[in-house]
Design a protein around this motif. Structure first.
Motif, short mmCIF file in Angstrom:
data_model
loop_
_atom_site.label_atom_id
_atom_site.label_comp_id
_atom_site.label_asym_id
_atom_site.label_seq_id
_atom_site.Cartn_x
_atom_site.Cartn_y
_atom_site.Cartn_z
N SER A 137 -2.97 12.34 -5.99
CA SER A 137 -1.95 12.37 -7.14
C SER A 137 -1.04 11.15 -6.52
CB SER A 137 -1.03 13.57 -7.20
OG SER A 137 -0.62 13.93 -6.09
N SER A 138 -1.02 10.78 -5.13
CA SER A 138 -0.09 9.71 -4.46
C SER A 138 -1.00 9.48 -3.17
CB SER A 138 1.29 10.39 -4.30
OG SER A 138 1.18 11.48 -3.15
N GLY A 139 -0.35 8.51 -2.75
CA GLY A 139 -0.65 7.90 -1.40
C GLY A 139 -0.29 8.88 -0.25
N MET A 140 0.93 9.67 -0.48
CA MET A 140 1.38 10.79 0.37
C MET A 140 0.42 11.86 0.34
SD MET A 140 3.15 9.14 2.18
CE MET A 140 3.14 10.45 3.58
N ALA A 141 -0.21 12.18 -0.77
CA ALA A 141 -1.12 13.33 -1.06
C ALA A 141 -2.48 12.98 -0.42
CB ALA A 141 -1.29 13.61 -2.72
N MET A 152 -3.75 5.26 11.99
CA MET A 152 -3.14 4.09 11.96
C MET A 152 -2.96 3.45 10.60
SD MET A 152 -5.80 1.67 13.77
CE MET A 152 -5.33 2.14 15.33
N GLU A 153 -2.15 2.40 10.34
CA GLU A 153 -2.22 1.17 9.53
C GLU A 153 -2.49 0.05 10.06
OE1 GLU A 153 1.57 1.18 7.43
OE2 GLU A 153 1.58 3.38 6.92
N THR A 154 -3.13 -0.81 9.78
CA THR A 154 -3.37 -2.15 10.15
C THR A 154 -3.68 -3.04 8.86
OG1 THR A 154 -4.27 -3.75 11.65
CG2 THR A 154 -5.74 -1.93 11.07
N VAL A 188 -7.73 5.27 8.85
CA VAL A 188 -6.99 4.10 8.87
C VAL A 188 -6.44 4.08 7.29
CG1 VAL A 188 -7.30 1.37 8.60
CG2 VAL A 188 -8.44 2.96 10.37
N ASP A 189 -5.06 3.85 7.27
CA ASP A 189 -4.41 3.52 6.03
C ASP A 189 -4.64 2.00 5.64
OD1 ASP A 189 -2.64 2.95 3.86
OD2 ASP A 189 -1.14 4.49 4.67
N ASN A 190 -5.48 1.92 4.56
CA ASN A 190 -5.86 0.45 4.26
C ASN A 190 -5.11 -0.32 2.99
OD1 ASN A 190 -7.53 -1.73 4.90
ND2 ASN A 190 -8.95 -0.99 3.55
N HIS A 239 -5.66 5.60 1.06
CA HIS A 239 -5.03 4.59 0.30
C HIS A 239 -3.90 5.11 -0.69
CE1 HIS A 239 -7.09 0.87 0.41
NE2 HIS A 239 -8.27 1.48 0.34
N SER A 240 -2.70 4.36 -0.73
CA SER A 240 -1.82 4.62 -1.78
C SER A 240 -2.28 3.54 -2.91
CB SER A 240 -0.42 4.16 -1.19
OG SER A 240 0.66 4.10 -2.50
N ALA A 241 -2.89 4.14 -3.94
CA ALA A 241 -3.48 3.42 -5.11
C ALA A 241 -2.14 2.67 -5.66
CB ALA A 241 -4.42 4.20 -5.91
N THR A 242 -0.91 3.39 -5.57
CA THR A 242 0.32 2.81 -6.14
C THR A 242 0.50 1.33 -6.07
OG1 THR A 242 1.05 5.08 -5.29
CG2 THR A 242 2.73 3.31 -6.27
N LYS A 243 0.07 0.86 -4.92
CA LYS A 243 0.37 -0.53 -4.51
C LYS A 243 -0.78 -1.60 -5.03
CE LYS A 243 3.31 1.55 -2.34
NZ LYS A 243 3.21 2.11 -0.77
N TYR A 244 -1.85 -2.19 -4.05
CA TYR A 244 -2.46 -2.94 -4.76
C TYR A 244 -3.56 -2.77 -5.51
CZ TYR A 244 -0.39 -6.43 -1.50
OH TYR A 244 0.50 -7.36 -0.71
C1 LIG Z 1 3.69 3.73 -0.20
C2 LIG Z 1 2.48 3.79 0.94
C3 LIG Z 1 2.10 4.84 1.14
C4 LIG Z 1 2.37 6.22 0.43
O1 LIG Z 1 1.89 6.04 -0.99
P1 LIG Z 1 2.55 6.64 -2.17
O2 LIG Z 1 1.70 6.37 -3.22
O3 LIG Z 1 3.91 6.07 -2.21
O4 LIG Z 1 2.80 8.28 -2.09
C5 LIG Z 1 1.14 5.26 2.30
N1 LIG Z 1 1.17 4.30 3.16
C6 LIG Z 1 1.40 3.13 2.94
C7 LIG Z 1 1.03 1.86 3.86
C8 LIG Z 1 2.23 2.91 2.02
O5 LIG Z 1 2.82 1.52 1.72
#
Ligand SMILES: *Cc1c(COP(=O)(O)O)cnc(C)c1O
Length: 399
Positions: A90-94, A159-161, A188-190, A210-215
């Motif tokens: 449902s979200s990136g946090m999920a 991590m995120e990179t 890895v959070d990509n 992934h947060s699909a919310t972004k790119y």
């Molecule tokens: C926004 C973001 C999240 C969280 O994603 P949501 O879709 O807002 O829950 C996680 N990691 C990174 C790097 C983000 O930019």
């Protein structure tokens, strides 16, 4: 979750996967993927219902865990990341929560980069800690500190990179080796690169979130997330999702599918504009320093060039002066959106020290290198000359 794959797509390029992977046409012969707006499914017989519920027969049961539109998204993102399977959330946090809940247990220990999304820090530090999962935060680039932080209980490195907002680049090959040596998972959070620019699984990571919310969406419309990895790990994540419910909606999955079709083109355009803007910013008298891995002067440049196929759309810069000057620049722009979101066609501008990183103490912020004169820009797809003009307006507003 799904791990089926169409043979015709074996070995094709990312562009083709982004458009074709996961399509399962219905008897209607539709060309564009349909949105399956249905919560449940009917069975042809009581025996079939029993077999579906019992897991002896594959097929749709209930959209908390089986929905054809979400499945198409899952197959496509799995194909793009080069993973066996994926789970939409449902979200990136999920996505991060589902990964942690599925693969960690009380008594486990996590080593997490200090330089991750602020809410991720809270997820591990506040909530998982409450359930007996211990976490240590270490600076992203200090691999010796990661190694020192690892204990026999360590089950996951997270991590995120590149990092947000300073674009620091971690060596995913080296971190994969570290994770392997200590028998823990590298997650890895990509989000910043997407599979169009970086594929962590191919560099040895175990799981991508992934947060699909972004790119992945790329146009700021929907909130969603994804977890990608081996079929075995994804079966665990899917069981968590089925039980606890942070499911991606069919409509959102459909929007993300549309986003994926243009992912590489967009990421290339974001990267091109960000590089041009970064080079221009270096020349501006009001600017103290620019952080963008595409600049040869950035400490992560060589590594980014090696493990990414582009430098991405996010950059940050320090203005001469302090918070007052940074705010004047931000308030002086008129095209860029003042919002903490990123990964949109619309360029966004934000002051990290008082927003995204506002909850850190002054000392924590100083350690993370986030000054009061720092501004982050997520470079969108407007014409880059207009973005320069807009920032010029901001610089002219410095009193
Ligand atoms: C926004 C973001 C999240 C969280 O994603 P949501 O879709 O807002 O829950 C996680 N990691 C990174 C790097 C983000 O930019």
């Amino acid at each position: 979750m799904t791990d089926q794959f169409d043979d015709a797509l074996e070995g094709v390029n990312l562009d083709t996967l982004a458009i074709r992977a996961g399509i399962a046409r219905t008897a209607e012969g539709e060309h564009s993927e349909p949105i399956f707006a249905t919560s449940s499914y009917v069975f042809s017989s009581a025996a079939e219902a029993a077999a579906r519920f019992g897991g002896e027969q594959d097929g749709n049961v209930y959209s908390r865990y089986t929905n054809p539109t979400v499945r198409t998204f899952e197959q496509r993102i799995a194909a793009l990341e080069g993973g066996e399977a994926a789970v939409g959330t449902s979200s990136g946090m999920a996505a991060i929560l589902s990964t942690a809940m599925a693969l960690l247990k009380a008594g486990d220990h996590v080593v997490c980069s200090r330089d991750v999304f602020g809410t991720t820090t809270n997820l591990f530090g506040k909530y998982l800690a409450k359930f007996g999962v211990d976490v240590s935060f270490v600076p992203l680039l200090d691999i010796a500190a990661w190694e020192r932080a690892i204990t026999p209980q360590t089950a996951m490195l997270f991590m995120e990179t590149p990092s947000n907002p300073l674009c620091e680049v971690a060596d995913l090959g080296a971190f994969s080796a570290l994770a392997r040596d200590h028998d823990c998972l590298l997650v890895v959070d990509n989000c910043f690169c997407t599979p169009a620019l970086q594929r962590p699984l191919s560099l040895g990571a175990d799981i991508v979130v992934h947060s699909a919310t972004k790119y992945l969406d790329g146009q700021g419309r929907c909130v969603g997330g994804a977890v990608v990895g081996s079929a075995e790990h994804m079966a665990e994540v899917e069981t968590f999702l089925r039980t606890c419910g942070p499911t991606m909606s069919a409509f959102n999955a459909w929007v993300f599918l549309k986003g994926l079709e243009t992912l590489r083109l967009r990421m290339e355009a974001h990267s091109r504009s960000a590089l041009e803007l970064a080079r221009w910013l270096v020349e501006q008298p009001a600017v103290e320093r620019v952080y963008y891995a595409g600049l040869e002067s950035h400490p992560g440049h060589a590594l980014a060039k090696k493990q990414q196929s582009g430098f991405g759309g996010v950059l940050s810069f320090e203005v001469k002066g302090g918070q007052e000057q940074a705010w004047q620049v931000i308030d002086g722009t008129r095209i860029m959106s003042l919002t903490a979101n990123l990964g949109d066609t619309k360029t966004t501008i934000v002051h990290p020290a008082t927003t995204t990183h506002g909850r850190l103490s002054d000392e924590q912020r100083a350690q993370a290198g986030i000054g009061r004169n720092l501004i982050r820009v997520s470079v969108g797809l407007e014409h880059v000359e207009d973005l320069k003009t807009d920032l010029q307006r901001g610089f002219a507003a410095i009193a």
